[in-house]
Design a protein around this motif. Structure first.
Motif, mmCIF file in Angstrom:
data_model
loop_
_atom_site.group_PDB
_atom_site.id
_atom_site.type_symbol
_atom_site.label_atom_id
_atom_site.label_comp_id
_atom_site.label_asym_id
_atom_site.label_seq_id
_atom_site.Cartn_x
_atom_site.Cartn_y
_atom_site.Cartn_z
ATOM 1 N N VAL A 196 35.741 24.452 40.568
ATOM 2 C CA VAL A 196 34.322 24.477 40.202
ATOM 3 C C VAL A 196 34.005 23.334 39.245
ATOM 4 C CG1 VAL A 196 32.566 25.804 38.954
ATOM 5 C CG2 VAL A 196 34.004 26.927 40.652
ATOM 6 N N ILE A 197 34.850 23.118 38.250
ATOM 7 C CA ILE A 197 34.605 22.060 37.265
ATOM 8 C C ILE A 197 34.642 20.682 37.925
ATOM 9 C CG2 ILE A 197 35.612 20.890 35.262
ATOM 10 C CD1 ILE A 197 36.388 23.677 34.220
ATOM 11 N N LEU A 198 35.642 20.421 38.752
ATOM 12 C CA LEU A 198 35.734 19.122 39.418
ATOM 13 C C LEU A 198 34.591 18.904 40.405
ATOM 14 C CD1 LEU A 198 39.577 18.795 39.970
ATOM 15 C CD2 LEU A 198 38.154 17.578 38.323
ATOM 16 N N GLY A 252 27.602 15.611 39.823
ATOM 17 C CA GLY A 252 26.888 14.930 38.750
ATOM 18 C C GLY A 252 27.119 13.434 38.769
ATOM 19 N N PHE A 253 28.360 13.015 38.997
ATOM 20 C CA PHE A 253 28.683 11.588 39.050
ATOM 21 C C PHE A 253 27.916 10.902 40.174
ATOM 22 C CE2 PHE A 253 31.171 8.187 40.971
ATOM 23 C CZ PHE A 253 31.276 7.312 39.906
ATOM 24 N N PHE A 254 27.953 11.476 41.379
ATOM 25 C CA PHE A 254 27.274 10.845 42.505
ATOM 26 C C PHE A 254 25.759 10.878 42.351
ATOM 27 C CE2 PHE A 254 31.377 11.733 44.731
ATOM 28 C CZ PHE A 254 31.748 10.411 44.826
ATOM 29 N N THR A 255 25.227 11.899 41.727
ATOM 30 C CA THR A 255 23.791 11.949 41.467
ATOM 31 C C THR A 255 23.370 10.820 40.538
ATOM 32 O OG1 THR A 255 23.762 14.334 41.781
ATOM 33 C CG2 THR A 255 21.912 13.383 40.588
ATOM 34 N N VAL A 256 24.111 10.624 39.462
ATOM 35 C CA VAL A 256 23.811 9.536 38.526
ATOM 36 C C VAL A 256 24.004 8.185 39.196
ATOM 37 C CG1 VAL A 256 24.584 8.422 36.392
ATOM 38 C CG2 VAL A 256 24.289 10.896 36.473
ATOM 39 N N ARG A 279 46.719 32.371 37.677
ATOM 40 C CA ARG A 279 46.837 31.098 38.368
ATOM 41 C C ARG A 279 45.675 30.910 39.347
ATOM 42 N NH1 ARG A 279 52.421 30.008 40.947
ATOM 43 N NH2 ARG A 279 52.916 29.770 38.746
ATOM 44 N N LEU A 280 45.299 31.958 40.047
ATOM 45 C CA LEU A 280 44.165 31.891 40.971
ATOM 46 C C LEU A 280 42.868 31.617 40.225
ATOM 47 C CD1 LEU A 280 43.157 32.200 43.874
ATOM 48 C CD2 LEU A 280 42.906 34.642 43.426
ATOM 49 N N VAL A 281 42.693 32.253 39.083
ATOM 50 C CA VAL A 281 41.499 32.013 38.254
ATOM 51 C C VAL A 281 41.453 30.555 37.808
ATOM 52 C CG1 VAL A 281 40.384 32.561 36.058
ATOM 53 C CG2 VAL A 281 41.245 34.400 37.514
ATOM 54 N N TYR A 282 42.597 30.008 37.383
ATOM 55 C CA TYR A 282 42.645 28.606 36.967
ATOM 56 C C TYR A 282 42.329 27.658 38.114
ATOM 57 C CZ TYR A 282 44.637 29.580 32.353
ATOM 58 O OH TYR A 282 44.841 29.989 31.081
ATOM 59 N N ILE A 283 42.840 27.944 39.293
ATOM 60 C CA ILE A 283 42.566 27.097 40.457
ATOM 61 C C ILE A 283 41.076 27.121 40.788
ATOM 62 C CG2 ILE A 283 42.935 26.890 42.952
ATOM 63 C CD1 ILE A 283 45.845 27.778 42.420
#
Length: 67
Positions: free
Chosen positions: A13-15, A21-25, A4-8
């Protein structure tokens, strides 16, 4: 519990990478279409207040004088 800690951590990291990336674009597209570049984040102080500029929108953080 460890999984569960690994998933969190992985989702965080992914979000975070997606948001950066979104704000850079977004900023690069805005700057390519407008002559004045976008101010992403800036704190500044005037005689009457402390302000924040976030994506070209001004916000008053604290009024420094009464009235």
């Amino acid at each position: 519990m460890k999984l569960r800690l690994v998933y969190i951590i992985l989702w965080t990291v992914i979000l975070s990478a997606f948001a950066v990336g979104f704000f850079t674009v977004y900023v690069n597209c805005y700057n390519s279409m407008h002559t004045e570049p976008m101010t992403v984040c800036k704190f500044y102080k005037t005689d009457k207040s402390i302000n924040l500029t976030l994506f070209n929108e001004d916000y008053v953080i604290l009024h420094t004088t009464a009235g």
